[in-house]
Scaffold this motif. Structure first.
Motif, PDB file in Angstrom:
ATOM      1  N   VAL A  82      29.647 -15.078   0.145  1.00 56.95           N
ATOM      2  CA  VAL A  82      28.651 -14.758  -0.018  1.00 56.95           C
ATOM      3  C   VAL A  82      27.661 -15.643   0.965  1.00 56.95           C
ATOM      4  N   GLY A  83      26.856 -15.267   1.518  1.00 59.32           N
ATOM      5  CA  GLY A  83      25.697 -15.979   2.978  1.00 59.32           C
ATOM      6  C   GLY A  83      26.822 -14.987   3.925  1.00 59.32           C
ATOM      7  N   ALA A  84      27.728 -13.971   3.739  1.00 61.22           N
ATOM      8  CA  ALA A  84      27.796 -13.810   5.294  1.00 61.22           C
ATOM      9  C   ALA A  84      27.314 -13.105   6.387  1.00 61.22           C
ATOM     10  N   LEU A  85      25.793 -11.833   5.142  1.00 60.24           N
ATOM     11  CA  LEU A  85      25.073 -11.371   6.033  1.00 60.24           C
ATOM     12  C   LEU A  85      24.611 -11.892   6.883  1.00 60.24           C
ATOM     13  N   LYS A  86      24.294 -13.020   7.015  1.00 60.68           N
ATOM     14  CA  LYS A  86      23.268 -14.143   7.670  1.00 60.68           C
ATOM     15  C   LYS A  86      24.022 -14.466   8.969  1.00 60.68           C
ATOM     16  N   PRO A  87      24.067 -14.433  10.013  1.00 64.77           N
ATOM     17  CA  PRO A  87      24.918 -15.011  11.368  1.00 64.77           C
ATOM     18  C   PRO A  87      25.079 -16.482  11.688  1.00 64.77           C
ATOM     19  N   ASN A  88      26.453 -17.027  12.360  1.00 65.86           N
ATOM     20  CA  ASN A  88      25.516 -18.426  11.745  1.00 65.86           C
ATOM     21  C   ASN A  88      24.921 -19.233  13.206  1.00 65.86           C
ATOM     22  N   TRP A  89      24.491 -17.410  14.121  1.00 63.33           N
ATOM     23  CA  TRP A  89      23.105 -18.114  15.122  1.00 63.33           C
ATOM     24  C   TRP A  89      22.787 -17.033  15.473  1.00 63.33           C
TER      25      TRP A  89
END
Length: 139
Positions: A82-89
């Motif tokens: 979960v949340g893996a679609l959003k890039p870290n930056w």
């Protein structure tokens, strides 16, 4: 999407194909084409969430503890990715006076949140059994 999702999915489909049989991390790792330590990490999450059971020692390993007809890919995604679609930056800086720079992060966060919602809705329609059946029919 991160590879933990694919590893979890592959492992669960493999176990669904081996009903009432244990598979240890080495067997699963060989099938998934990764290392056993990585399998143990992912399988630990699946065990904590009730998808697999484990047995220690000789003859031990993992066994599916849930019905493959009821485990959705959305559940697995929520467990491991979960949340893996959003890039870290994300580009931009909310402190900038430029309207583009100051608003890009929040707008992209909204877009990624919406995309994740739609991905989860789609994955909720697919079960481990569906994946296993598709794999077997592609032979």
């Amino acid at each position: 999407m991160n590879s933990d999702f694919v590893i979890a999915l592959h492992s669960l489909v493999l176990l669904a194909n081996l009903p009432d049989q244990m598979a240890n991390s080495e067997v699963i790792a060989e099938n998934v084409c990764t290392n056993p330590a990585r399998i143990r990490k992912v399988m630990s999450l699946l065990r904590k969430n009730g998808y697999v059971k484990t047995k220690e020692g000789i003859g031990g390993g993992y066994i599916l503890s849930s019905d493959p007809d009821e485990i959705t890919l959305s559940e697995i995604y929520l467990t491991v990715s979960v949340g893996a679609l959003k890039p870290n930056w994300c580009t931009g800086d909310p402190e900038q006076t430029c309207v583009i720079s100051s608003n890009t992060q929040s707008v992209m966060d909204e877009i990624f949140n919406e995309a994740e919602f739609h991905l989860q809705s789609y994955l909720n329609q697919i079960t481990i059994r569906h994946v296993l059946d598709r794999i077997k029919s592609s032979d």
